[in-house]
Motif scaffolding. Structure first.
Motif, PDB file in Angstrom:
ATOM      1  N   SER A   5     -35.363 -13.278 -22.324  1.00  0.00           N
ATOM      2  CA  SER A   5     -35.197 -13.646 -20.924  1.00  0.00           C
ATOM      3  C   SER A   5     -36.408 -14.455 -20.459  1.00  0.00           C
ATOM      4  N   TRP A   6     -36.231 -15.132 -19.324  1.00  0.00           N
ATOM      5  CA  TRP A   6     -37.328 -15.910 -18.760  1.00  0.00           C
ATOM      6  C   TRP A   6     -38.522 -15.021 -18.431  1.00  0.00           C
ATOM      7  N   GLU A   7     -38.266 -13.831 -17.903  1.00  0.00           N
ATOM      8  CA  GLU A   7     -39.367 -12.937 -17.556  1.00  0.00           C
ATOM      9  C   GLU A   7     -40.157 -12.526 -18.794  1.00  0.00           C
ATOM     10  N   GLU A   8     -39.452 -12.272 -19.891  1.00  0.00           N
ATOM     11  CA  GLU A   8     -40.134 -11.930 -21.144  1.00  0.00           C
ATOM     12  C   GLU A   8     -40.979 -13.091 -21.643  1.00  0.00           C
ATOM     13  N   ARG A  10     -42.217 -15.592 -19.813  1.00  0.00           N
ATOM     14  CA  ARG A  10     -43.324 -15.840 -18.887  1.00  0.00           C
ATOM     15  C   ARG A  10     -44.444 -14.825 -19.091  1.00  0.00           C
ATOM     16  N   GLN A  11     -44.090 -13.559 -19.168  1.00  0.00           N
ATOM     17  CA  GLN A  11     -45.109 -12.536 -19.344  1.00  0.00           C
ATOM     18  C   GLN A  11     -45.770 -12.627 -20.711  1.00  0.00           C
ATOM     19  N   SER A  13     -46.131 -15.286 -22.545  1.00  0.00           N
ATOM     20  CA  SER A  13     -46.983 -16.465 -22.606  1.00  0.00           C
ATOM     21  C   SER A  13     -48.339 -16.197 -21.972  1.00  0.00           C
ATOM     22  N   THR A  15     -49.719 -13.134 -21.293  1.00  0.00           N
ATOM     23  CA  THR A  15     -50.427 -11.980 -21.847  1.00  0.00           C
ATOM     24  C   THR A  15     -50.916 -12.214 -23.271  1.00  0.00           C
ATOM     25  N   ASP A  32     -35.577 -20.172 -13.404  1.00  0.00           N
ATOM     26  CA  ASP A  32     -35.998 -19.742 -14.736  1.00  0.00           C
ATOM     27  C   ASP A  32     -36.396 -20.932 -15.614  1.00  0.00           C
ATOM     28  N   GLN A  84     -39.268 -23.777 -21.295  1.00  0.00           N
ATOM     29  CA  GLN A  84     -39.745 -22.400 -21.235  1.00  0.00           C
ATOM     30  C   GLN A  84     -40.792 -22.121 -22.309  1.00  0.00           C
ATOM     31  N   ARG A  88     -46.217 -21.537 -23.102  1.00  0.00           N
ATOM     32  CA  ARG A  88     -47.102 -20.655 -23.875  1.00  0.00           C
ATOM     33  C   ARG A  88     -48.406 -21.371 -24.249  1.00  0.00           C
TER      34      ARG A  88
END
Length: 360
Positions: A5-8, A10-11, A13, A15, A32, A84, A88
């Motif tokens: 998912s986009w949230e995965e 984004r986080q 990248s 973290t 997204d 997306q 990263r």
């Protein structure tokens, strides 16, 4: 394989990839979808002034449902997913060259071509031409600004002929072409519409040389085809007209990547501009993901990820008018990162050329 998912993304990248850096801001095209590498989001032709490179999405799939055994939505997602994955990377600094691309080039993201929704579901000849025209409009804007358009597409003509046509129309002299592909795409007639106006998936290159007077086979460098996929007479016609053909067997059995780089000059000899086209089914199973993700397009002993990235870099150093992509293997984050690298290493070549740097 399930795409994250986009949230995965984004986080992950922020973290994992550059936790030593402060989280960086990236403009958003949609809820997204960030811009490519967090570059400025251009929404009008005026926003392209001063740009060196313009990223354009062409999320178009030709057909009435699945494409080559893979769902159409998976193919169409490529421009968004490449954007997306690009976030990263925290900067334009490429350590291989000790070069920050964005110190030398202004890169902007012009979003996606405005392809009417019905063109995706009803591929009549008229709808195909409308979709093609939508991509041409974006490419024209980029070239009018003096920039190199990079079009992330999936099917022809929107990710191939549409770009070649604009380059042709904006070039007084001859146009060379460097093409990476598993298939020649030189059938005389588009099989989807059976309309002679359409430069479709299996016919776009034939139509390029039929319709565009300043494209000539003597300046075509064709790379990557292999196996038992083509009609002998069709291939022989292109060879007789002077095409410089480098099949995978020749590359693997002695020529190698260095020898292949030495042959790129045929696209630049006596031409004013060069159009580069990367059909990413050329990867086969030699990239970072199995060839099976290509569905029916998968073929043995394809090019490696290094080879397609290296060739893009070498073309950038020589200077190009445009680059486009189709048939990007769907669903693999690692493959989408390959495309990020292809674009950035091409841009590194353009930056070296602009800055007068000769040592890669």
């Amino acid at each position: 394989m399930t795409y994250p998912s986009w949230e995965e993304i984004r986080q992950g990248s922020i973290t994992n990839t550059y936790s030593h850096m402060a989280p960086w801001y990236f403009p958003m095209i949609g809820p997204d979808e960030p811009t490519y590498m967090g570059r400025p989001h251009a929404t009008t032709p005026a926003d392209l002034v001063g740009a060196d490179v313009v990223i354009i999405g062409a999320p178009y799939v030709a057909g009435w449902g699945e494409y080559m055994g893979v769902g159409a939505d998976e193919w169409r997602a490529a421009p968004k997913r490449i954007r997306q994955q690009s976030i990263r990377y925290g900067s334009g600094y490429i350590q291989d060259f000790n070069l920050d691309v964005f110190e030398h080039l202004k890169v902007v993201d012009y979003g996606d071509a405005d392809i009417p929704p019905e063109c995706q579901t009803a591929p009549t000849a008229e709808n195909v031409l409308r979709a093609q025209a939508a991509v041409e409009a974006k490419v024209n804007d980029a070239m009018a600004a003096g920039a190199v358009p990079i079009v992330i597409g999936q099917n022809s003509p929107c990710g191939s002929f549409a770009i070649a046509k604009v380059v042709s129309e904006r070039t007084k002299g001859n146009v060379g072409c460097v093409s990476l592909d598993t298939h020649w795409d030189i059938a005389p007639l588009d099989k989807l519409t059976m309309d002679p106006r359409i430069a479709g998936s299996d016919a776009w290159k034939y139509k390029t040389y039929e319709f565009l007077d300043n494209f000539h086979q003597k300046n075509l460098v064709e790379i990557g085809e292999r196996g038992m996929l083509e009609d002998r007479e069709q291939v022989q016609r292109f060879l007789d007209l002077g095409t410089h053909f480098f099949p995978m067997w020749k590359i693997r059995s002695g020529l190698g990547i260095e020898g292949l780089v030495d042959q790129l000059h045929h696209a630049w000899d006596g031409t004013e501009n060069v159009y580069c086209h990367w059909d990413m089914d050329v990867l086969g199973g030699a990239g970072p993901a199995p060839g099976d993700i290509l569905g029916e397009l998968a073929e043995p002993f394809g090019m490696s990820d290094y080879e397609v990235i290296r060739l893009a870099h070498e073309c950038g150093k020589r200077g190009i008018a445009a680059l486009s992509f189709i048939c990007i293997p769907p669903g693999s984050p690692a493959i989408y990162r390959v495309l990020v690298y292809v674009i950035m290493y091409l841009c590194a070549g353009l930056a070296m050329r602009k800055a007068g740097l000769t040592n890669a």
